[in-house]
Design a protein around this motif. Structure first.
Motif, PDB file in Angstrom:
ATOM      1  N   TYR A 109     -33.146  86.179  31.369  1.00  0.00           N
ATOM      2  CA  TYR A 109     -32.241  85.999  30.242  1.00  0.00           C
ATOM      3  C   TYR A 109     -33.079  85.843  28.980  1.00  0.00           C
ATOM      4  N   LEU A 154     -28.032  88.015  29.212  1.00  0.00           N
ATOM      5  CA  LEU A 154     -28.785  88.645  30.291  1.00  0.00           C
ATOM      6  C   LEU A 154     -29.651  89.781  29.754  1.00  0.00           C
ATOM      7  N   GLN A 183     -32.931  84.726  24.658  1.00  0.00           N
ATOM      8  CA  GLN A 183     -32.203  84.105  23.559  1.00  0.00           C
ATOM      9  C   GLN A 183     -32.944  84.385  22.267  1.00  0.00           C
ATOM     10  N   ARG A 234     -26.733  83.619  21.172  1.00  0.00           N
ATOM     11  CA  ARG A 234     -26.525  82.950  22.448  1.00  0.00           C
ATOM     12  C   ARG A 234     -27.396  83.578  23.525  1.00  0.00           C
ATOM     13  N   LEU A 235     -27.583  82.806  24.561  1.00  0.00           N
ATOM     14  CA  LEU A 235     -28.344  83.272  25.710  1.00  0.00           C
ATOM     15  C   LEU A 235     -27.629  84.470  26.339  1.00  0.00           C
TER      16      LEU A 235
END
Lengths: 113, 109
Positions: B36, B46, B38, B43-44
């Motif tokens: 993942y 995939l 960021q 936002r975080l």
């Protein structure tokens, strides 16, 4: 449709008070996670729940953290008797199942003073 | 128990240089591994997962069960790759998604 939404975006709480953070996940997603993100410690899982489980408490040993899921796509993370060390960004994520992608909310920044 | 370790908290490279972000895991069953990312003020999200065996934004990651590793690699880093990268592990049943501590990648011009 809308993604994962968290509210409030920012929260300031006095030490010792209880706080509740809300997460609206993606409709149809069965798994919901709560993580805490702090500088230098990455993201640690607080709780996760699957399907219709209304309450799940795992990952974090402290009993002060709990999550409720009154509706399938809504979760509330409750922190009792907040401590200054609880100051962090709290992330909610949901997934339609594994091993599929988890979608994250924008996070709630909690500051305990 | 599931555990993910990212030994480097900070990684700095120059633009055009190869980059490798290390990830090791421990899990007794068959793991599903993810990366993942960021980016700043986002936002975080995939980046890639090992079951897809795909390259995303020039990044690849190979699951090495013998070494229990899932290192993320890119042959030529770009400035826009600067971000926080998290390795994550899930059981096949998806009961829990565990993240590593993250590696902050900075690509310098």
């Amino acid at each position: 449709g809308a993604g994962v939404s968290q509210s409030p975006r920012y929260k300031v709480a006095k030490r010792g008070r209880d706080v509740a953070l809300r997460c609206d996940s993606i409709s149809g997603h069965v798994t919901l996670y709560w993580y805490r993100q702090t500088l230098g410690q990455g993201s640690e899982v607080l709780t996760y729940s699957q399907s219709d489980a209304q309450r799940d408490k795992s990952g974090r040993p402290s009993g002060r953290f709990s999550a409720e899921r009154p509706e399938r796509s809504v979760s509330t993370l409750k922190i009792q008797r907040t401590e200054q060390g609880d100051s962090a960004v709290y992330l909610c994520a949901s997934s339609s199942g594994a091993p599929l992608e988890a979608f994250f909310g924008q996070g709630t920044r909690l500051t305990v003073v | 128990a599931q555990r993910v370790t990212q030994p480097e908290k900070l990684l700095s490279v120059f633009k055009g240089a190869p980059v490798e972000l290390k990830c090791n895991y421990s899990y007794s069953g068959s793991p599903e591994l993810f990366w993942y990312v960021q980016y700043s003020r986002q936002r975080l999200q995939l980046l890639l997962r090992h079951i897809s065996r795909e390259s995303i934004k020039g990044f690849t990651a190979d699951l090495n069960k013998g070494e229990t590793s899932f290192h993320l690699k890119k042959p030529f880093a770009q400035e826009e790759d600067s971000a926080m990268y998290y390795c994550a592990l899930s059981s096949y049943s998806g009961s829990r998604l565990t993240f590593g501590e993250g590696t902050q990648l900075t690509v310098n011009p």
